[in-house]
Enzyme design. Structure first.
Site, PDB file in Angstrom:
ATOM      1  N   CYS A 175      -2.505   0.090   7.304  1.00 50.14           N
ATOM      2  CA  CYS A 175      -1.691   1.293   7.146  1.00 50.14           C
ATOM      3  C   CYS A 175      -1.780   2.207   8.369  1.00 50.14           C
ATOM      4  CB  CYS A 175      -2.099   2.041   5.887  1.00 50.14           C
ATOM      5  SG  CYS A 175      -1.678   1.113   4.392  1.00 50.14           S
ATOM      6  N   CYS A 210      -6.252   2.388   5.562  1.00 49.98           N
ATOM      7  CA  CYS A 210      -6.927   1.166   5.990  1.00 49.98           C
ATOM      8  C   CYS A 210      -6.374   0.767   7.368  1.00 49.98           C
ATOM      9  CB  CYS A 210      -6.671   0.064   4.964  1.00 49.98           C
ATOM     10  SG  CYS A 210      -4.969  -0.553   4.966  1.00 49.98           S
ATOM     11  N   GLU A 215       0.990   3.975   1.801  1.00 49.25           N
ATOM     12  CA  GLU A 215       1.531   4.444   3.080  1.00 49.25           C
ATOM     13  C   GLU A 215       2.684   3.574   3.554  1.00 49.25           C
ATOM     14  OE1 GLU A 215      -2.996   5.164   3.157  1.00 49.25           O
ATOM     15  OE2 GLU A 215      -1.620   3.655   2.385  1.00 49.25           O
ATOM     16  N   HIS A 271       0.844  -1.191   0.000  1.00 47.62           N
ATOM     17  CA  HIS A 271       0.000   0.000   0.000  1.00 47.62           C
ATOM     18  C   HIS A 271       0.883   1.246   0.000  1.00 47.62           C
ATOM     19  CE1 HIS A 271      -3.936  -1.831   1.777  1.00 47.62           C
ATOM     20  NE2 HIS A 271      -3.344  -2.673   0.950  1.00 47.62           N
TER      21      HIS A 271
END
Length: 150
Positions: A79, A76, A48, A46
């Site tokens: 993250c 999410c 991040e 992801h």
């Protein structure tokens, strides 16, 4: 946030969901990331997480105390947890994520007093531009999935 949007645009061009993130310390970008789940075949790739990894390597420390993370989409749970573990000072994000947002929408990771670290949160920064990237990406995907009329 414009730097995070640029990362999100690169993610979309590569076929990944357009989410981007940057880590800033003392006004300097020390980490950049964009979704790479499709490209890397990695569920943890992801934006991040990618930005935090790059920032930690640049700073030679997993502790990113005082850092500000700019993300185009509300993080999410994975993250948001990584942001807590990195000890960031602040998160700034563009648009909310009604299905997986873990900072304001579904959970309040980052501000939960039961956790060992908390961070400041600012939301809605360039919200429309961030949301437009996502809407455009998914509209194009839905269009590509339609059978041709013949």
């Amino acid at each position: 946030m414009t730097e995070a949007i640029a990362e999100a645009t690169l993610a979309a061009e590569a076929g990944d969901v357009p989410v981007g993130a940057v880590v800033v310390v003392d006004g300097v970008v020390v980490g950049r990331g964009r979704n790479r789940r499709e490209a890397a075949h990695d569920p943890c790739a992801h934006a991040e997480v990618e930005a935090l990894r790059q920032a930690a390597a640049a700073r030679q420390s997993w502790r990113l105390i005082g850092a500000t993370v700019y993300a185009t989409l509300e993080p999410c749970p994975m993250c948001a947890g990584a942001l807590v573990n990195a000890r960031i000072g602040k998160l700034v994000y563009g648009c909310a994520d009604p299905k997986a947002g873990a900072v304001d929408t579904l959970f309040t990771i980052g501000r939960d007093p039961r956790l060992n670290h908390r961070f400041e949160v600012a939301s809605g920064v360039l919200r429309d531009a961030c949301a437009a990237l996502l809407k455009s990406f998914f509209a194009a995907r839905r269009g590509a999935a339609r059978p041709s009329e013949g």
